[in-house]
Design an enzyme around this catalytic site. Structure first.
Site, PDB file in Angstrom:
ATOM      1  N   ARG A   1       0.839  -1.199   0.000  1.00 13.63           N
ATOM      2  CA  ARG A   1       0.000   0.000   0.000  1.00 13.63           C
ATOM      3  C   ARG A   1       0.882   1.260   0.000  1.00 13.63           C
ATOM      4  O   ARG A   1       1.870   1.330   0.736  1.00 13.63           O
ATOM      5  CB  ARG A   1      -0.910  -0.072   1.210  1.00 13.63           C
ATOM      6  CG  ARG A   1      -1.046   1.149   2.066  1.00 13.63           C
ATOM      7  CD  ARG A   1      -1.910   0.894   3.281  1.00 13.63           C
ATOM      8  NE  ARG A   1      -3.223   0.391   2.875  1.00 13.63           N
ATOM      9  CZ  ARG A   1      -4.364   0.716   3.479  1.00 13.63           C
ATOM     10  NH1 ARG A   1      -4.362   1.530   4.514  1.00 13.63           N
ATOM     11  NH2 ARG A   1      -5.511   0.233   3.065  1.00 13.63           N
TER      12      ARG A   1
ATOM     13  N   THR B   1      -9.529  -7.946  -7.307  1.00 11.23           N
ATOM     14  CA  THR B   1     -10.178  -6.984  -6.425  1.00 11.23           C
ATOM     15  C   THR B   1     -11.595  -6.701  -6.915  1.00 11.23           C
ATOM     16  O   THR B   1     -11.835  -6.653  -8.121  1.00 11.23           O
ATOM     17  CB  THR B   1      -9.369  -5.662  -6.422  1.00 11.23           C
ATOM     18  OG1 THR B   1      -7.986  -5.978  -6.290  1.00 11.23           O
ATOM     19  CG2 THR B   1      -9.805  -4.741  -5.303  1.00 11.23           C
TER      20      THR B   1
ATOM     21  N   HIS C   1     -23.554 -20.906   3.171  1.00 13.31           N
ATOM     22  CA  HIS C   1     -22.383 -20.181   3.681  1.00 13.31           C
ATOM     23  C   HIS C   1     -22.360 -20.212   5.205  1.00 13.31           C
ATOM     24  O   HIS C   1     -23.367 -20.527   5.840  1.00 13.31           O
ATOM     25  CB  HIS C   1     -22.412 -18.725   3.221  1.00 13.31           C
ATOM     26  CG  HIS C   1     -21.960 -18.526   1.803  1.00 13.31           C
ATOM     27  ND1 HIS C   1     -22.799 -18.737   0.723  1.00 13.31           N
ATOM     28  CD2 HIS C   1     -20.752 -18.159   1.275  1.00 13.31           C
ATOM     29  CE1 HIS C   1     -22.126 -18.488  -0.401  1.00 13.31           C
ATOM     30  NE2 HIS C   1     -20.898 -18.150  -0.101  1.00 13.31           N
TER      31      HIS C   1
ATOM     32  N   LYS D   1     -22.023 -14.227   7.219  1.00 14.04           N
ATOM     33  CA  LYS D   1     -22.206 -13.510   5.948  1.00 14.04           C
ATOM     34  C   LYS D   1     -23.403 -12.563   6.092  1.00 14.04           C
ATOM     35  O   LYS D   1     -24.452 -12.964   6.559  1.00 14.04           O
ATOM     36  CB  LYS D   1     -22.467 -14.537   4.838  1.00 14.04           C
ATOM     37  CG  LYS D   1     -22.491 -13.951   3.441  1.00 14.04           C
ATOM     38  CD  LYS D   1     -22.505 -15.079   2.401  1.00 14.04           C
ATOM     39  CE  LYS D   1     -22.690 -14.525   1.004  1.00 14.04           C
ATOM     40  NZ  LYS D   1     -21.632 -13.574   0.613  1.00 14.04           N
TER      41      LYS D   1
END
EC number: 1.17.1.8
Lengths: 259, 259, 259, 259
Positions: free
Chosen positions: C38, C81, C145, C149
């Site tokens: 970053r 991403t 899931h 979530k």
């Protein structure tokens, strides 16, 4: 299609033949024009009915002669009878070659589709399994059938495993990981390096499960055939498509649009 | 419970022992009072910590001596280490008998719980399978593991199959239907007449599927162990229950309330 | 390939970035030449490392600028991403068009691959589902899931349902049969006419099951992602393939060989 | 058993009644002694046939009166007809109480078994689910049926979910973890805090899957009813057992030996 496709059924009084007749009568754009039973002259019947396509659900001893007669009568053939080998398939391909070379420009080329399995779910499962195979480290096949079945593993499972093995070889994959040292008899049959397990359970009909694994993930393709009636969508699809596939085609997967 | 249960962990630096320590620290009503490592005096450590219960996740060569030392120190024992046989279990049962006969009226009787498997889903699957077995014509077991496993089929699958076979025999059921004539090697291992199949697939951990069939119906019990951490609820349950089960108990299923 | 492909990782200290670095270091024919964190200048880092390909696992706010910088530095990009929309994708496609038009004949055209999902099993399940859809009367999606979530149904399940709906529409299929009169809330979410059900269960990670049905048969495609590490084979595949796909490609399925 | 049990079937011309007659004729130790059709005098028919047990597969409007008539005729009753509520069940229980108090010492007490479901796999799945429920953090139910079913979720799924909720409450478990903020309509119906999902798929009949999860593990209990003929083992079991269960029993699970 401006007029319905005219369809003859050979072996019309057998179980599959009768079901095919019923399915044709209920289908749009298809007309059942002849039910041909055992002992009848196939070529004459197809000609008399002016059939575009003949569907053969007869017996191994009759099916090859039937197909040649259908072709000589100028119709396409869809074949669900078992008993075909390399030689009989080659003879049909040669017959098709001669006939199509001689047909006039206004006549469409003739086609024959031989399908060992008309079950869409079974054919799709097998096709997808072959395509997925190169992307996974491990692959195994479990087939499940009623306990009255005399052979194991099922032909479908054998074909699936062979197709997986072929795809792995083409992609340059080596043998699958397997550290088993003791108890190899629990690891199923070895079909070209792919393990195939056969479950026999009262209440089941015909089912197949193909498992693929990589580190951290699994892909499972499962298909269930609950009833022979499930073959009818595949038969109707074959009848509709055979006219646009000149020559010999083996396997329903080749008339499916899977791109 | 008016005060927390005091728990010692033997083999505290091993993988299961360390996980047990972490689980105890996070649990309500349980207090981790000793982490006993390899080479330490187990009896002295349990006494010094005034432990109510000791959990043994050590090694086969040490576990029996550990349990006798825990009992002499006046604590209950929960054992997850493998390596126990009929003789070592009998010696612990006799030790428990002598100690409990000699204990004062105010002291609760001592208990030892030896569990080959602390996975709740695995233990429940096996227990339910044994109970269902008498009501079905067919039953088979499929176990699925990572491909680094060296033995097949898994111990859990063997136990499940044996329990199914026992339940069938008690109910007077005969052999299962199976018409297989060709390809018996695809039918898996025969464990007391129950077919057991072992799948090895990269990405999997430890899984078991038990299938039951009657005409027109199927019951499937499946369990998945994705991670060793799944044993912790079973370990904590055992720690909480062992004090109310005097004597020797083998198998987590015997401390579950399944009525 | 005569020399290893040189690969830079953007977001190298994040969870996915770090895993990608580890996977690159273990892979044949690929060389990790830069770990970009970053705040660093992406273009300068890619140039300094003479990277052939840059993998972006950064954050939605940075990913588009990163890709433009990678392209200006003359490298291909693989993007995992999230946060891309039609506009940002169009800008990248235009940038690629300008750059590739200006590149010399000896230079290969640049490519960018944006993949919402690098899981091979997930991508294959979705792709096969879309291809199977036209052959079945019914289709439904169940995604499963972990219970932490926050959104339902999952993006993958939505995409799968939308692809099924598109395939059905293209094949001229009408709405699926569903006689439900009471209790519609049990029938899941409606995504373009395809019912999608979301299960939330402790112990699970990310799983999807797509069910297809015809009279007498069923096809089920299931995929399980047990661990984020399962994305690595897809990332490596993308790194290897991006150089032979000039321009913008969206979706890992487009670099798989599924014919 | 020294002589065969004499069995009358009420509703003998209906689908279930006819199947029951066929199953009785094929069963060891059971004798079909009366086929009672619509409009016949049930009490007279049972008396004339000297039936030990009467099986009622009639219609909701007739079933309660039938049972009272069967009891007055001195036979046990097995009931598969729907339409029973608390009031009608109470009246039968009171009738049984009066009759049994008045019966001579040599006469066995009368029993009535009302079963909403005779499918062994369905009843076992429900029973095991209720017993497993207290040991898991999460539990959900998925039922799958043919698309002509008008109500969702199925009665079996509702009962299963309610039993799970009851078991959780008795064990002091709180609500299940569920972080869903968006898309709650994909999360199925809420039955006493348990999520129930209904899948409708051509080709299926009646199926139920119950999923339980803890950190790192999953237990799945699945049952498939492929055909109504699967109810016959349960009906025969009920016929054999009802004579040894005096008074009113509701639910086939209460005549199963599941300890």
């Amino acid at each position: 299609m401006t007029h319905p496709l005219r369809v003859a059924v050979l072996g019309a009084t057998g179980r599959m033949g009768a079901q095919t007749c019923a399915a044709l009568e209920a289908a749009d754009g298809l007309e059942l024009v002849a039910r041909v039973g055992r002992g009848e002259d196939v070529g004459a019947a197809v000609r008399a009915a002016r059939a575009d396509v003949a569907v053969d659900f007869t017996v191994p001893a009759a099916t090859e002669a039937n197909v040649h007669a259908v072709l000589d009568a100028g119709a396409h053939a869809v074949v669900g009878t078992t008993g075909w080998d390399d030689d009989s398939r080659r003879r049909v391909a040669e017959h098709l070659g001669r006939l199509n070379a001689a047909r006039g420009v206004a006549e469409p080329d003739l086609g024959v589709l031989i399908a060992p399995n008309f079950g869409l779910s079974a054919v799709l499962a097998m096709t997808f399994a072959a395509r997925a195979a190169r992307y996974f480290e491990s692959a195994e096949v479990v087939e499940l059938h009623h306990p009255d079945k005399v052979d194991a593993p099922s032909g479908t499972a054998r074909h699936t495993a062979a197709a997986i093995a072929r795809a792995r070889a083409e992609a340059g994959l080596g043998p699958m990981p397997d550290a088993t040292e003791a108890g190899i008899e629990a690891r199923g049959a070895d079909v070209d390096g792919v393990r195939v397990h056969a479950v026999r359970l009262r209440g089941l009909v015909a089912h197949e499960e193909i498992l693929f694994g990589n580190v951290g993930e699994q892909l499972v393709i499962r298909q269930d055939s609950f009833d022979r009636v499930s073959f009818m969508p595949g038969v109707l699809l074959a009848v509709r498509e055979v006219g646009s596939r000149p020559g010999l085609t083996v396997g329903l997967e080749n008339v499916l649009d899977l791109s």
